[in-house]
Design a protein around this motif. Structure first.
Motif, PDB file in Angstrom:
ATOM      1  N   PRO A  56       0.811  -1.222   0.000  1.00 52.45           N
ATOM      2  CA  PRO A  56       0.000   0.000   0.000  1.00 52.45           C
ATOM      3  C   PRO A  56       0.842   1.270   0.000  1.00 52.45           C
ATOM      4  O   PRO A  56       0.308   2.370   0.115  1.00 52.45           O
ATOM      5  CB  PRO A  56      -0.792  -0.123   1.297  1.00 52.45           C
ATOM      6  N   VAL A  80      -2.739  -5.011  -3.903  1.00 54.32           N
ATOM      7  CA  VAL A  80      -2.616  -3.567  -4.046  1.00 54.32           C
ATOM      8  C   VAL A  80      -1.187  -3.197  -4.432  1.00 54.32           C
ATOM      9  O   VAL A  80      -0.221  -3.769  -3.914  1.00 54.32           O
ATOM     10  CB  VAL A  80      -3.033  -2.844  -2.733  1.00 54.32           C
ATOM     11  N   ILE A 129      -5.845  -3.267  -6.748  1.00 60.64           N
ATOM     12  CA  ILE A 129      -5.962  -1.824  -6.540  1.00 60.64           C
ATOM     13  C   ILE A 129      -4.631  -1.196  -6.949  1.00 60.64           C
ATOM     14  O   ILE A 129      -3.580  -1.544  -6.413  1.00 60.64           O
ATOM     15  CB  ILE A 129      -6.274  -1.492  -5.072  1.00 60.64           C
ATOM     16  N   SER A 143      -2.795   5.572  -6.809  1.00 56.86           N
ATOM     17  CA  SER A 143      -2.541   6.447  -5.657  1.00 56.86           C
ATOM     18  C   SER A 143      -1.235   7.207  -5.827  1.00 56.86           C
ATOM     19  O   SER A 143      -0.377   7.218  -4.941  1.00 56.86           O
ATOM     20  CB  SER A 143      -2.522   5.636  -4.351  1.00 56.86           C
ATOM     21  N   TYR A 170      -7.016   0.908   1.814  1.00 53.51           N
ATOM     22  CA  TYR A 170      -7.463   0.317   0.554  1.00 53.51           C
ATOM     23  C   TYR A 170      -8.414  -0.864   0.783  1.00 53.51           C
ATOM     24  O   TYR A 170      -8.575  -1.717  -0.081  1.00 53.51           O
ATOM     25  CB  TYR A 170      -6.247  -0.128  -0.268  1.00 53.51           C
TER      26      TYR A 170
END
Length: 290
Positions: A73, A105, A127, A130, A288
């Protein structure tokens, strides 16, 4: 011929066939990116933790490619850059392609790591993205006032106590922080642009800090396609041996003593710090939904 002799006679040939096969090294980069170690084993990525593993991954003589299995993340920007730079240096020295595979992620610093690869793939449900910068903290000045605590702080240099959580927040300190964030954001944006180039979609704001599914990330050019590591690698390198390269366990863990009373002796003073660190790691994943 006896059974043992028949088996022995076959052994050299099989070993020889395997030795002639190209190798694709697979390295797992899992965890929050942070300069310091974590109380949760193997849950932190930094250059000290992964450099030797990366060097072993690039070491085989018949190396065809290196696959990065990224599940992070994000975290510290400097450690993200140091790990990515080491990957690029090894790849250029060996002259082999690097492929990244986003798992649950690959966000923020996790996506920075993925961009160290020449090609990026993701699962449709991953994911990804970001591309931004975040800072967080607490304002505890009201709490200690209610508790009747008087804190004494002495500094030389007017900026030494900037953003101290026990002091009231100052607008000029917030402005300074936002300026720093903008600078780091620019470096992040430049890194992604230099690595992805014309593959990035022109009509989308990719640098807002937003995240997307792997399927959408492929449409936006953040990744090159969707698929799992084994499926893609087997198709791309059908004759290669897929070799998982793992970090070496600490000595106590190899001896089966990790987590034992002996290993924990003398750590009582660090319990609170460990709890806080574990909470921070958990909060980073939770951002997330993980």
């Amino acid at each position: 011929m006896r059974l043992a002799d028949r088996l022995t006679s076959r052994l050299p040939g099989k070993l020889g066939d395997r030795a002639d096969r190209p190798v694709v090294s697979m390295v797992r980069l899992h965890g929050v990116i942070a300069a310091s170690a974590s109380p949760v084993p193997r849950s932190v990525i930094n250059i000290g933790a992964v450099e030797k593993t990366l060097e072993r991954a690039f070491a085989p003589e018949r190396l065809a490619a290196v696959a990065l299995l990224v599940n992070s993340p994000g975290g510290a920007p400097t450690q993200s850059a140091l790990v990515a730079d080491r990957i690029r240096g090894l790849a250029e020295d060996k002259g082999v392609p690097v492929l990244a595979f986003c798992e649950d992620v690959a966000a923020s610093g996790g996506y920075w790591l993925a961009c160290a690869a020449d090609e990026i793939y993701a699962h449709p449900t991953s994911i990804v993205g970001s591309i931004g910068v975040i800072s967080q903290g607490f304002g505890l000045d009201g709490l200690i006032e209610r508790l009747g605590v008087r804190r004494r702080l002495y500094t030389a240099g007017e900026s030494k106590s900037r953003l101290d959580p026990f002091l009231p927040e100052k607008p000029e300190d917030v402005d300074w922080l936002r300026g720093l964030q903008d600078e780091l954001h620019g470096l992040f944006r430049d890194w992604v642009t230099s690595r992805r180039g014309d593959r990035l979609a022109k009509d989308a704001d990719l640098f807002s800090g937003e995240v997307w599914t792997g399927a959408r990330a492929a449409e936006l050019g953040l990744v090159d396609g969707v698929g799992s590591a084994r499926a893609v690698l087997t198709e791309r390198f059908p004759d290669a041996e897929l070799s998982q390269v793992e970090g070496r366990k600490p000595l106590l863990a190899r001896l089966g003593l990790a987590g034992s009373p002996a290993a924990a002796a003398g750590q009582g003073a660090d319990v609170l710090l460990g709890v806080v660190q574990a909470a921070e790691v958990r909060a980073t994943w939770a951002r997330y939904g993980l």
